[in-house]
Design a protein around this motif. Structure first.
Motif, PDB file in Angstrom:
ATOM      1  N   ASN A  80      23.627  66.744  20.345  1.00  0.00           N
ATOM      2  CA  ASN A  80      23.560  65.504  21.098  1.00  0.00           C
ATOM      3  C   ASN A  80      22.763  64.461  20.322  1.00  0.00           C
ATOM      4  O   ASN A  80      21.571  64.304  20.499  1.00  0.00           O
ATOM      5  CB  ASN A  80      22.926  65.756  22.466  1.00  0.00           C
ATOM      6  N   ILE A  81      23.474  63.694  19.465  1.00  0.00           N
ATOM      7  CA  ILE A  81      22.817  62.615  18.726  1.00  0.00           C
ATOM      8  C   ILE A  81      22.690  61.390  19.613  1.00  0.00           C
ATOM      9  O   ILE A  81      21.955  60.474  19.343  1.00  0.00           O
ATOM     10  CB  ILE A  81      23.632  62.309  17.443  1.00  0.00           C
ATOM     11  N   GLY A  82      23.441  61.397  20.721  1.00  0.00           N
ATOM     12  CA  GLY A  82      23.444  60.237  21.600  1.00  0.00           C
ATOM     13  C   GLY A  82      22.260  60.172  22.547  1.00  0.00           C
ATOM     14  O   GLY A  82      22.260  59.358  23.463  1.00  0.00           O
ATOM     15  N   LEU A  83      21.228  60.993  22.327  1.00  0.00           N
ATOM     16  CA  LEU A  83      20.074  61.008  23.237  1.00  0.00           C
ATOM     17  C   LEU A  83      19.449  59.626  23.384  1.00  0.00           C
ATOM     18  O   LEU A  83      19.006  59.234  24.452  1.00  0.00           O
ATOM     19  CB  LEU A  83      19.018  61.990  22.736  1.00  0.00           C
ATOM     20  N   GLU A  84      19.424  58.885  22.257  1.00  0.00           N
ATOM     21  CA  GLU A  84      18.843  57.546  22.269  1.00  0.00           C
ATOM     22  C   GLU A  84      19.584  56.657  23.282  1.00  0.00           C
ATOM     23  O   GLU A  84      18.959  55.977  24.092  1.00  0.00           O
ATOM     24  CB  GLU A  84      18.960  56.975  20.851  1.00  0.00           C
ATOM     25  N   GLY A 135      28.077  60.530  19.058  1.00  0.00           N
ATOM     26  CA  GLY A 135      26.673  60.272  19.381  1.00  0.00           C
ATOM     27  C   GLY A 135      26.230  58.911  18.877  1.00  0.00           C
ATOM     28  O   GLY A 135      25.571  58.151  19.597  1.00  0.00           O
ATOM     29  N   THR A 136      26.620  58.569  17.639  1.00  0.00           N
ATOM     30  CA  THR A 136      26.245  57.265  17.077  1.00  0.00           C
ATOM     31  C   THR A 136      26.832  56.135  17.919  1.00  0.00           C
ATOM     32  O   THR A 136      26.152  55.160  18.232  1.00  0.00           O
ATOM     33  CB  THR A 136      26.769  57.153  15.638  1.00  0.00           C
ATOM     34  N   ALA A 137      28.100  56.300  18.306  1.00  0.00           N
ATOM     35  CA  ALA A 137      28.734  55.264  19.127  1.00  0.00           C
ATOM     36  C   ALA A 137      28.007  55.138  20.455  1.00  0.00           C
ATOM     37  O   ALA A 137      27.790  54.031  20.951  1.00  0.00           O
ATOM     38  CB  ALA A 137      30.197  55.612  19.361  1.00  0.00           C
ATOM     39  N   MET A 138      27.579  56.285  21.023  1.00  0.00           N
ATOM     40  CA  MET A 138      26.896  56.238  22.319  1.00  0.00           C
ATOM     41  C   MET A 138      25.561  55.501  22.209  1.00  0.00           C
ATOM     42  O   MET A 138      25.155  54.807  23.136  1.00  0.00           O
ATOM     43  CB  MET A 138      26.658  57.651  22.841  1.00  0.00           C
TER      44      MET A 138
END
Lengths: 315, 367
Positions: A35-39, A98-101
């Motif tokens: 989950n890279i989209g945590l930010e 994740g980056t897009a999120m």
């Protein structure tokens, strides 16, 4: 003495943020989804909580705390379905998603807040929400130490995470799905369901972490700025904590301390005497993170199937 | 029939169709968001975003605005090449923003404080970006640190470094760095006469051909040279590359250094034109590197596709400033480009669907 208490206060609140978000990441990665989209999830959770405070300013303290928590968790969970749907069912590249999120979270939150602000007052096209009075409901004065209810809540969630991960059927099954999903499936575990649970729990905790972050030390937030890389710091906490709840708790304290130093260093005579520019203190948590990872990543204990899409028939 | 089939099965055609699909869905979702904010002006606003420079009524002004879009496209193209180059070697260069910021620091400091000529500033910014990239690469190669996390950490470290270092060359009463035209005319990029095409647009110049040449060079290196082959082999299987006698760790570091150099070059291609200044109170990492990710994936991870996609993304983001800002936030453009990246994650899925559809059609035709 007062400055030491202040340092402790900031350390604990930033550690709470990092711990919540890192535990969220921990559930997701143990189920096998990075989950890279945590930010981005943090930004949306922060938005959810801030909107609750904005819309119901008159609530009593216990109700306010519950409502804000519910708002931020709900936003986080809803937003995390973007990851769940694409990573679990469409086998998309989890890093791109994740980056897009992360980008989408900031853009969406900014648009929503700006629209609300402009409708309330046409001459206020900012992306800032204020919650000065509401924030006081979360604080309890213990002498000169300002206790924040979120500190206790985070501790409880840490304890729950430990029990769930190691002492329950659900936690052990979740971990099996991140290590060897085909083997888990062969004994009747529904890998899709487990991965969905992992992702949604990470949305829940990431969203909660977001609202705690924007209430740490400030009483208004400019949503254009996102959450300043805190989601990624939390991932570093998770890796340094070797994906284990208790170690995550300890490493969150370490990183929280360095982040807090930037807020309160002016209170320490010897630190001021060193005459280090204040921007260096802002850099400190990121520098420490890089150094710590350099010495701990070699023996990474990341789940074996972390980030690999699950294909039913694959062996 | 036979010809038609092979046309749709072509990799390049499929990549193009997927990208167009991503763009269309992204625009539709953007339009829906605009409708939510204010239904009356939504159609006008989405058209304004799509038209960008064509919004102006006079052709001279149109040319000027097109020129500005191109000036901003050059660095975006270089950032997307940076992301693309690393991705082909199996590395996700989310740190392009930090490498870009390193380039800004060196280019502006060299120009404004040391009064170096433009070519020296440019070379230095490439080196600065390459060093930052190489740090990520070395951490990945020798210590197994994920390049995503080290990249993000370096992004923030360099952002604060830029605010700290560049405040020594800022306007005394302002937060912005000194104007290039007044304080460092020797470091302004030459225009090569290109400015006369765009109605004497003073910022249009050598940066645009440099970016285009870089795109072609990246394509040649990756597809036509031994170096490119070795790098891609390392990306596919590090141990396999080692077994075949390649220096796998060096390859990873070299890849990140080249990627970082491209991002550093992007910085000097924008800031040395003088079109914009650095604000020493910047609170978030420059979006250029992240938009580079969008452009790289939208371009189907092909250097020549990146040229088109970078222009498109820049076109949309600059179009955001033409919407009626008293009703709509300009971030709608960011929203559209982030949705496009999200959809780019599905490109493999789109292609699968397309092939399944073609298989079905062929099976029917066979009967």
């Amino acid at each position: 003495m007062a400055t030491f208490l202040l340092l402790a206060e900031y350390t604990l609140i930033f550690a709470s943020v990092l711990m919540l978000v890192a535990l969220g990441g921990c559930y997701s990665e143990h189920s096998g989804v990075i989950n890279i989209g945590l930010e981005g999830i943090m930004v949306m959770g922060a938005l959810g909580g801030a909107l609750v405070m904005n819309m119901f300013p008159g609530l009593s303290a216990p109700l306010m705390i519950l409502a804000v928590m519910a708002g931020s968790m709900l936003f986080g969970v809803i937003y995390s379905t973007l990851l769940g749907f694409s990573a679990i069912h469409l086998k998309a590249d989890q890093t791109i998603i994740g980056t897009a999120m992360n980008m989408l979270g900031v853009a969406l939150a900014t648009i929503i807040v700006k629209t609300i602000n402009m409708q309330a007052n046409a001459s206020n096209p900012t992306s800032t929400l204020q919650y000065i009075a509401q924030k006081k409901l979360f604080l309890v004065k213990l002498g000169s130490f300002e206790f924040n209810w979120f500190m206790l809540i985070s501790l409880v969630i840490l304890a729950i995470a430990y029990v769930v991960m190691y002492k329950t059927r659900f936690g052990l099954r979740l971990q099996a799905c991140g290590e060897f999903p085909q083997a888990a499936a062969s004994v009747g575990i529904d890998v899709y369901k487990m991965r969905w649970s992992g992702v949604l729990i990470s949305g829940l905790l990431g969203g909660l972490g977001g609202i705690v972050y924007i209430m740490a030390g400030v009483s208004e937030w400019k949503f254009e700025n996102g959450v300043a890389g805190f989601g990624f710091l939390a991932m570093a906490v998770m890796i340094f904590g070797q994906y284990r709840p208790l170690r995550i708790g300890v490493s969150a304290l370490l990183f929280g301390f360095f982040r807090a130093l930037g807020n309160v260093y002016t209170g320490f005579g010897f630190l001021v005497a060193l005459n280090i520019p204040s921007t260096l203190y802002n850099m400190l948590p990121y520098i420490v993170c890089l150094i710590v990872l350099t010495f701990t990543s070699k023996n990474s204990r990341a789940p074996k199937a972390d980030g690999i899409p699950y294909e039913k028939g694959q062996r | 029939m036979e010809k038609n089939k092979s046309f749709l099965r072509n990799e390049g055609v499929q990549a193009l169709l997927s990208s167009i699909l991503c763009i269309i869905i992204g625009l539709i979702i953007g339009y829906i968001v605009l409708l939510f904010i204010n239904p009356q002006g939504a159609s006008g606003a989405i058209l304004a975003i799509i038209k960008n420079w064509a919004n102006s009524s006079r052709s001279t002004l149109q040319l000027k605005n097109l020129g500005s879009t191109l000036v901003n496209t050059a660095p975006l193209l270089l950032c997307s090449l940076s992301v693309l180059f690393a991705y082909k070697v199996g590395l996700f260069n989310i740190g392009a923003s930090g490498q870009y910021t390193a380039g800004i620091i060196v280019a502006l400091y060299g120009a404004l404080a040391l009064h170096l000529p433009w070519i020296v500033c440019m070379v230095l910014s490439i080196i600065a970006g390459a060093i930052v990239g190489a740090i990520s690469g070395a951490l990945k190669a020798y210590q197994n640190v994920s390049e995503v996390i080290s990249g993000i950490m370096l992004n923030w470290i360099l952002l604060y470094a830029a605010n700290m270092i560049l405040s020594s060359v800022k306007e005394p009463s302002d937060i912005y760095t000194l104007k290039m035209a007044k304080n460092a005319p020797q470091a302004i990029l030459p225009t090569l006469g290109l400015n006369s095409i765009f109605n004497n647009h003073q910022y249009v110049g050598i940066a645009i051909p440099i970016a285009l040449i870089a795109a072609i060079l990246v394509w040649i290196i990756l597809d036509k040279t031994k170096l490119g082959y070795e790098l891609k082999a390392t990306g596919l299987n590090k141990n396999g590359a080692k077994y075949a006698g390649m220096k796998e760790n060096q390859n990873i570091i070299l890849t990140m250094a080249i990627a970082g150099g491209l991002a550093g070059l992007a910085a000097s291609c924008l800031y040395l034109t003088g079109i914009t200044e650095w604000s020493c109170a910047t609170a978030s990492v420059p979006g250029m590197g992240f938009n580079g990710i969008a452009a790289a994936f939208l371009g189907g991870l092909n250097p020549l596709g990146s040229i088109l996609s970078s222009y498109f993304i820049q076109h949309i983001s600059m179009g955001g400033s033409f919407v009626d800002l008293s009703i709509y936030p300009s971030q709608v453009a960011d929203l559209i480009s982030s949705i496009i990246i999200y959809l780019c994650g599905f490109v493999a899925f789109f292609k699968l669907m397309m092939n399944q559809f073609l298989d079905k059609k062929d099976a029917k035709g066979g009967k």
